[in-house]
Write a protein that holds these residues in place. Structure first.
Motif, PDB file in Angstrom:
ATOM      1  N   TRP A 264     -17.761 -21.284 -10.538  1.00 46.34           N
ATOM      2  CA  TRP A 264     -18.645 -20.531 -11.426  1.00 46.34           C
ATOM      3  C   TRP A 264     -18.925 -19.153 -10.834  1.00 46.34           C
ATOM      4  CZ3 TRP A 264     -24.551 -20.977 -11.941  1.00 46.34           C
ATOM      5  CH2 TRP A 264     -24.977 -20.432 -13.143  1.00 46.34           C
TER       6      TRP A 264
ATOM      7  N   ASN B 215     -20.978 -26.374 -23.356  1.00 44.40           N
ATOM      8  CA  ASN B 215     -21.533 -26.157 -22.017  1.00 44.40           C
ATOM      9  C   ASN B 215     -21.534 -27.479 -21.275  1.00 44.40           C
ATOM     10  OD1 ASN B 215     -23.418 -23.692 -23.432  1.00 44.40           O
ATOM     11  ND2 ASN B 215     -22.647 -23.307 -21.373  1.00 44.40           N
TER      12      ASN B 215
ATOM     13  N   SER C 210     -26.961 -29.130 -18.711  1.00 37.89           N
ATOM     14  CA  SER C 210     -27.273 -27.778 -18.249  1.00 37.89           C
ATOM     15  C   SER C 210     -28.368 -27.168 -19.108  1.00 37.89           C
ATOM     16  CB  SER C 210     -26.026 -26.893 -18.303  1.00 37.89           C
ATOM     17  OG  SER C 210     -25.625 -26.666 -19.646  1.00 37.89           O
TER      18      SER C 210
ATOM     19  N   TYR D  39     -28.218 -24.361 -20.421  1.00 33.75           N
ATOM     20  CA  TYR D  39     -27.547 -23.681 -21.536  1.00 33.75           C
ATOM     21  C   TYR D  39     -27.367 -24.638 -22.719  1.00 33.75           C
ATOM     22  CZ  TYR D  39     -26.338 -21.010 -17.370  1.00 33.75           C
ATOM     23  OH  TYR D  39     -26.397 -20.334 -16.185  1.00 33.75           O
TER      24      TYR D  39
ATOM     25  N   PHE E 194     -17.036 -23.313 -16.693  1.00 33.95           N
ATOM     26  CA  PHE E 194     -17.067 -22.124 -17.542  1.00 33.95           C
ATOM     27  C   PHE E 194     -15.678 -21.756 -18.058  1.00 33.95           C
ATOM     28  CE2 PHE E 194     -17.074 -17.384 -17.906  1.00 33.95           C
ATOM     29  CZ  PHE E 194     -17.948 -17.293 -18.992  1.00 33.95           C
TER      30      PHE E 194
ATOM     31  N   THR F   8     -20.870 -19.898 -26.812  1.00 29.71           N
ATOM     32  CA  THR F   8     -21.304 -20.582 -25.607  1.00 29.71           C
ATOM     33  C   THR F   8     -22.455 -19.799 -25.006  1.00 29.71           C
ATOM     34  OG1 THR F   8     -20.645 -21.498 -23.464  1.00 29.71           O
ATOM     35  CG2 THR F   8     -19.704 -19.375 -24.063  1.00 29.71           C
TER      36      THR F   8
ATOM     37  N   ASN G 222     -24.463 -18.682 -21.477  1.00 31.68           N
ATOM     38  CA  ASN G 222     -24.303 -18.597 -20.035  1.00 31.68           C
ATOM     39  C   ASN G 222     -25.086 -17.399 -19.531  1.00 31.68           C
ATOM     40  OD1 ASN G 222     -22.958 -18.836 -17.282  1.00 31.68           O
ATOM     41  ND2 ASN G 222     -21.823 -20.380 -18.452  1.00 31.68           N
ATOM     42  N   ASP G 223     -24.934 -17.105 -18.246  1.00 37.03           N
ATOM     43  CA  ASP G 223     -25.652 -15.984 -17.653  1.00 37.03           C
ATOM     44  C   ASP G 223     -25.017 -14.662 -18.049  1.00 37.03           C
ATOM     45  OD1 ASP G 223     -27.068 -17.944 -16.409  1.00 37.03           O
ATOM     46  OD2 ASP G 223     -26.126 -17.675 -14.453  1.00 37.03           O
TER      47      ASP G 223
END
Length: 277
Positions: free
Chosen positions: A62, A163, A167, A169, A186, A201, A203-204
């Protein structure tokens, strides 16, 4: 001899030992002594000091949080922060790599001391784990293909996302009405998105930009973002045995923030400082 300096590791071990003696100091029977020994053995900080290493669970897939560089070496923001904390405690850092859904289970069973994997602090997780002070503050975004009509978190209603199961997310996407598909990492998520098998999706933000830096031709975009940044911290089992470790880790994080190490590592791996709220 009175002025001789002792190492941080020896100091922490001594603190744990004194605590254990204090538990046994009120009784004189062999049963009391056995109980004190069990208390000492159960102190996680003392165990870490004795074995000389702290075991962190991580995915290793990740980027830029935790990944393998071109030389095959495990690195990333979380990995280097973990190493810095272990160093403050006077021990080495060991990393056990695995898929996300198995990491928390391994923490629960005691196979790992904690996790170094960008773990977001959520109300659900706080019911089960004790968390250190945050060492990073992260913004979650919705990633879609460039031609997607998704423009807000509310637009996830009725959409499909992917995801890792459990999580933050996945939980956030589902809270806005999306149907989540479980994935391993990811990279698998992006494959599903680019092939049209999912709509979006989560995510950060920093993970998205890192991916785009490595894949500048990818037809992806940030379609929306969550209003509030999430707090990133290290989870520990909620039990008496982890209390001294939690305090020691919090002290180490405060020192790393004060001496600029956290900010430097953030700049190195993200290109921005995400270590201040």
């Amino acid at each position: 001899m009175l002025n001789q300096k002792i190492s941080r590791r020896d100091f922490l071990a001594a603190v744990a030992a004194v605590s254990a003696l204090g538990l046994a100091g009120c009784g004189g029977t062999s049963a009391d002594a056995g109980s004190a020994s069990a208390s000492a053995d159960g102190d996680l900080l003392a165990q870490i000091s004795d074995r000389g290493e702290m075991v962190f669970a991580t995915e290793g897939t990740w980027s830029p949080w935790t990944f393998h560089n071109e030389a095959g070496e495990l690195t990333g923001f979380d990995i280097e922060v973990a190493r810095a904390i272990a160093d403050k405690l006077g021990v080495g850092a060991t990393f056990a790599e695995g898929e996300w859904d198995g990491l928390l289970a391994g923490l629960d069973s005691g196979r790992y001391d904690t996790m170094a994997n960008g773990v977001s602090v959520t109300p659900e997780r706080e019911e089960k784990y004790d968390f250190t002070e945050p060492y990073a503050y992260n913004r979650i975004v919705v990633i879609t293909t460039a031609d997607s009509d998704i423009a807000s978190m509310e637009d996830l209603e009725g959409k499909t996302t992917a995801n890792t199961l459990g999580s933050s997310y996945a939980t956030l996407a589902e809270s806005f009405g999306a149907t989540n598909t479980g994935v391993d990492d990811f990279n698998q998520t992006i494959q599903l998105l680019e092939s049209g098998r999912i709509d979006a999706t989560l995510n950060d933000e920093v993970v998205f930009y890192d991916y785009m830096n490595q894949h500048p031709d990818a037809a992806l975009k940030i379609a929306a973002e969550n209003d509030e940044p999430t707090h990133v911290a290290f989870p520990l089992r909620r039990e008496a045995a982890t209390e001294s470790l939690l305090a020691a880790m919090n002290e180490a994080i405060a020192e790393l923030r004060e001496d600029g190490t956290l900010a430097e590592l953030s700049q190195e791996f993200f290109g921005i400082d995400i270590t201040e709220a």
